[in-house]
Design an enzyme around this catalytic site. Structure first.
Site, PDB file in Angstrom:
ATOM      1  N   GLU A  70     -19.460  -8.904   8.849  1.00 37.70           N
ATOM      2  CA  GLU A  70     -20.464  -8.463   9.649  1.00 37.70           C
ATOM      3  C   GLU A  70     -21.508  -9.629   9.981  1.00 37.70           C
ATOM      4  O   GLU A  70     -21.954  -9.600  11.235  1.00 37.70           O
ATOM      5  CB  GLU A  70     -21.251  -7.651   8.599  1.00 37.70           C
ATOM      6  CG  GLU A  70     -20.314  -6.170   8.235  1.00 37.70           C
ATOM      7  CD  GLU A  70     -19.549  -6.476   6.921  1.00 37.70           C
ATOM      8  OE1 GLU A  70     -18.847  -5.645   6.307  1.00 37.70           O
ATOM      9  OE2 GLU A  70     -19.677  -7.845   6.180  1.00 37.70           O
TER      10      GLU A  70
ATOM     11  N   LYS B 122       0.697  -1.065   0.089  1.00 41.15           N
ATOM     12  CA  LYS B 122      -0.098  -0.165   0.024  1.00 41.15           C
ATOM     13  C   LYS B 122       0.665   1.399   0.007  1.00 41.15           C
ATOM     14  O   LYS B 122       1.963   1.410   0.778  1.00 41.15           O
ATOM     15  CB  LYS B 122      -0.991  -0.023   1.165  1.00 41.15           C
ATOM     16  CG  LYS B 122      -2.015  -1.010   1.054  1.00 41.15           C
ATOM     17  CD  LYS B 122      -2.981  -0.881   2.330  1.00 41.15           C
ATOM     18  CE  LYS B 122      -4.334  -1.647   2.372  1.00 41.15           C
ATOM     19  NZ  LYS B 122      -5.165  -1.419   3.576  1.00 41.15           N
TER      20      LYS B 122
ATOM     21  N   ARG C  47     -25.383  -6.156   5.702  1.00 36.97           N
ATOM     22  CA  ARG C  47     -24.976  -7.443   5.293  1.00 36.97           C
ATOM     23  C   ARG C  47     -25.165  -8.620   6.469  1.00 36.97           C
ATOM     24  O   ARG C  47     -24.933  -9.710   6.280  1.00 36.97           O
ATOM     25  CB  ARG C  47     -23.450  -7.189   4.893  1.00 36.97           C
ATOM     26  CG  ARG C  47     -23.032  -6.364   3.859  1.00 36.97           C
ATOM     27  CD  ARG C  47     -21.723  -6.087   3.745  1.00 36.97           C
ATOM     28  NE  ARG C  47     -21.172  -7.240   3.105  1.00 36.97           N
ATOM     29  CZ  ARG C  47     -20.330  -7.533   2.072  1.00 36.97           C
ATOM     30  NH1 ARG C  47     -19.565  -6.532   1.726  1.00 36.97           N
ATOM     31  NH2 ARG C  47     -19.842  -8.525   1.604  1.00 36.97           N
TER      32      ARG C  47
END
Length: 628
Positions: free
Chosen positions: A372, A285, A400
């Site tokens: 989730e 990243k 979700r």
């Protein structure tokens, strides 16, 4: 693009590439220069518009390699989550459009089918790419089309159950699917070096795979099983792909995701293979921008900044407290007061305001990854044993885990508290991230108490109220700051199911839910209307609602949620049950998906600012007057 400011660099090679076809016309030796220019353009562009930076810098070479090897858009690339697709957008004809990235009527920060043929699947929530790409691969097979389907998924998104459901299904099918795992945290990888790159090229080569298939045909039976176990053992010595091989994929990697000389031949080899393939690439990243490499989290999602000096002050504003900060401070204070409190987040520590809590209460902090469904059922299990779980979750991500909320929490009446951040419009992330539906889908769930604070001080009070109830609770609050009212330091509660009148007027009563109180008070000054801060959506303050309906000619409900089946519908239900026929005007989010843009601009566009509320109410009063 005008680059005269601060002597911005030019991008001669990048500006000659307006489509992947033009990219594929370049010589291989030109690609490193293209990568350098693309990375520099990304830094400059995102510093001017804001957006996701670290993740996009990490996928520059991978993006180039995929479009160079595969015949896009005929070959389908599905980018998981989608916040690493800026390079993809630039190389697919949207370079100049980056100036309007995530701005009203500008291009989206995520893949979007309506935006480009190269955006084969809309993504912004994680872990959907493998399922979607598998569907595309099977469709191609059914239609007799010779094309590739590629899913690009990050290691964080791979933690979600949906990704493994898709892998489980894909591994037993013979569809031509390539899954590219973009591993940018080194979470499941050994160090990448020359040996692994060489092995990846060998293992993806046609000679190796021909020999393996030939061996399987010749040996067969028990000896064939033995040979396969030997092969898996040997591959396991040098690659960490046993898990993915067990799913039925041919695993290749890990390879350096910034090395085009490895990426391109490996992808070319894989493009010749049939069946499910799995390529593991390791990226970094923030690659190529030292500030982002040093702090990829800070540079993950950025506002406008000077890319030469970097983000100043840690990216924090010096203005009013945000609701997220109010929640984070309250959580630590309540944890000190009640040792039963535990906090759960599905991979949103920073966004949900849990950084301080993790530091102060590491043993009571649980980041369950992008999962989730698991987060809610895990919380239910904790609650069964006498703990008091607080699940910090965005409204759009709570969608979700709806079955887990109903079946595992509400049905058993367990005291799990949902701290629902980003309820309402979120701005630049757009339709995929707006918290537009939580009131609508929560209202019908039995046993659940739903609250909506009108300001920062009330947010703290309602968080305390929710936590101290022995029932499932939800407190929804918006992105950003509110009215600027500083919370007290205590843990005071408010009476459950009771609202309050904030302004006394005549003819019209405005019932404001949560974030709409400020606009309601402004509109009321122009209308000389009564304003009620309702606080509770469920149980609704039925006594106050009926009293106001009897005293006024028109009831107006205001909410930053879908107007269909929202808080306003509950008001109408209560009045209907009481036999009260006072007209009701419902004002909320309209029945269409709302695009990205500045929050205040969007509120004006859909009529949730004070001026439009005033006009809507005046028009309804005129209509009522004409009907008399």
């Amino acid at each position: 693009m005008d680059r005269s400011h601060n002597a911005m660099p030019t991008f001669p090679l990048l500006e000659a590439v307006n489509s992947p076809a033009e990219l594929r016309a370049l010589e291989r030796k030109q690609l490193p220069q293209l990568a350098e220019e693309l990375r520099a353009f990304l830094i400059e562009s995102v510093s001017r518009t804001g957006g996701h930076l670290s993740s996009n810098l990490g996928t520059v070479e991978l993006t180039i390699a995929l479009h160079y090897v595969f015949n896009t858009p005929e070959d389908r690339i599905v980018w998981d989550v989608g916040h690493q697709t800026y390079g993809h957008k630039i190389l697919t004809g949207r370079r100049e459009a980056m100036a309007g990235l995530r701005q009203f009527e500008g291009i989206s920060g995520f893949p979007r089918r309506s935006e480009s043929d190269y955006d084969t699947f809309g993504t912004a929530h994680s872990s959907t790419s493998i399922s979607a790409a598998l569907g595309m691969a099977v469709a191609a097979q059914r239609k007799g089309e010779d094309r590739h389907a590629i899913a690009v998924i990050g290691d964080g998104a791979m933690s979600a159950g949906m990704a493994f459901e898709a892998l489980n299904n894909a591994g037993v099918m013979d569809a031509n699917l390539l899954v590219v795992l973009n591993d940018n945290e080194m979470s499941i990888s050994p160090p990448v070096g020359a040996l692994t790159n060489i092995l990846a090229r060998l293992l993806s080569g046609r000679t190796y795979n021909f020999a393996r298939r030939a061996g399987e045909k010749v040996l067969g039976g028990t000896l064939g099983d033995f040979a396969k176990r030997v092969e898996e053992h040997v591959k396991g010595l040098v690659t960490p792909g046993t898990l993915f091989e067990e799913f039925g994929f041919n695993y290749i990697g890990p390879i350096d995701g910034h090395d085009l000389d490895t990426l391109i031949p490996t992808l070319q080899n894989l493009s010749e293979l049939k069946g499910p393939q799995f390529l593991h690439v390791v990226t970094r990243k923030g690659q190529g921008y030292k500030l982002a490499e040093a702090d990829p989290i800070l540079y993950h999602g950025v506002g406008k900044f000077d890319h030469s000096a970097g983000i100043q002050g840690g990216g924090k504003s010096s203005g009013k407290l945000s609701y997220t900060q109010v929640f984070g401070d309250w959580l630590c204070d309540m944890a000190k007061a009640d040792e039963r409190l535990v906090a759960i987040t599905p991979a949103m520590r920073e966004g949900s305001g849990l950084v301080r809590f993790e530091q102060e209460f590491p043993q009571r902090y649980f980041d369950v990854g992008i999962a989730e469904q698991h987060a809610l059922t895990f919380a239910a299990g904790l609650a069964c044993e006498g703990l008091k779980p607080v699940v910090a979750i965005y409204s759009t991500f709570l969608q979700r885990a709806y079955d887990q909320l109903i079946h595992d929490i509400a049905l058993q009446n367990l005291p799990v508290m949902l701290a629902i951040d980003r309820a309402g419009l979120v701005g630049a992330d757009g339709a995929t991230h707006h918290g537009a539906f939580d009131i609508s889908y929560l209202l019908c769930v039995p046993n659940l108490v739903i609250m909506a604070p009108a300001d920062e001080a009330e947010c703290r009070q309602l968080l305390s109220t929710a936590f101290k109830l022995d029932a499932p609770t939800a407190v929804r609050y918006p992105r950003g700051s509110g009215l600027g009212i500083t919370p007290s330091s205590d843990l005071a509660t408010l009476p459950v199911g009771k609202g309050e009148v904030r302004r006394q007027g005549r003819k019209v009563a405005l019932l404001a839910f949560g974030s709409m109180l400020g606009a309601a008070l402004q509109a009321a000054d122009r209308l000389d209307a009564t304003v009620a801060n309702m606080r509770f959506i469920k149980p609704l303050d039925a006594a106050l609602t009926c009293e106001l309906a009897r005293q006024h000619e028109l009831i107006v409900t205001l909410e930053e949620n879908a107007v269909i089946s929202g808080a306003g519908s509950e008001v109408s239900r209560v009045l209907a049950e009481a036999g009260i026929q006072t007209p009701v005007l419902h004002i909320g989010l309209p029945d269409h998906f709302i695009d990205h843009g500045d929050q205040q601009q969007l509120m004006q566009l859909i009529g949730l600012d004070a001026a439009h509320i005033t006009t809507a109410v005046s028009n309804r009063l005129d209509t009522l007057g004409q009907s008399e």
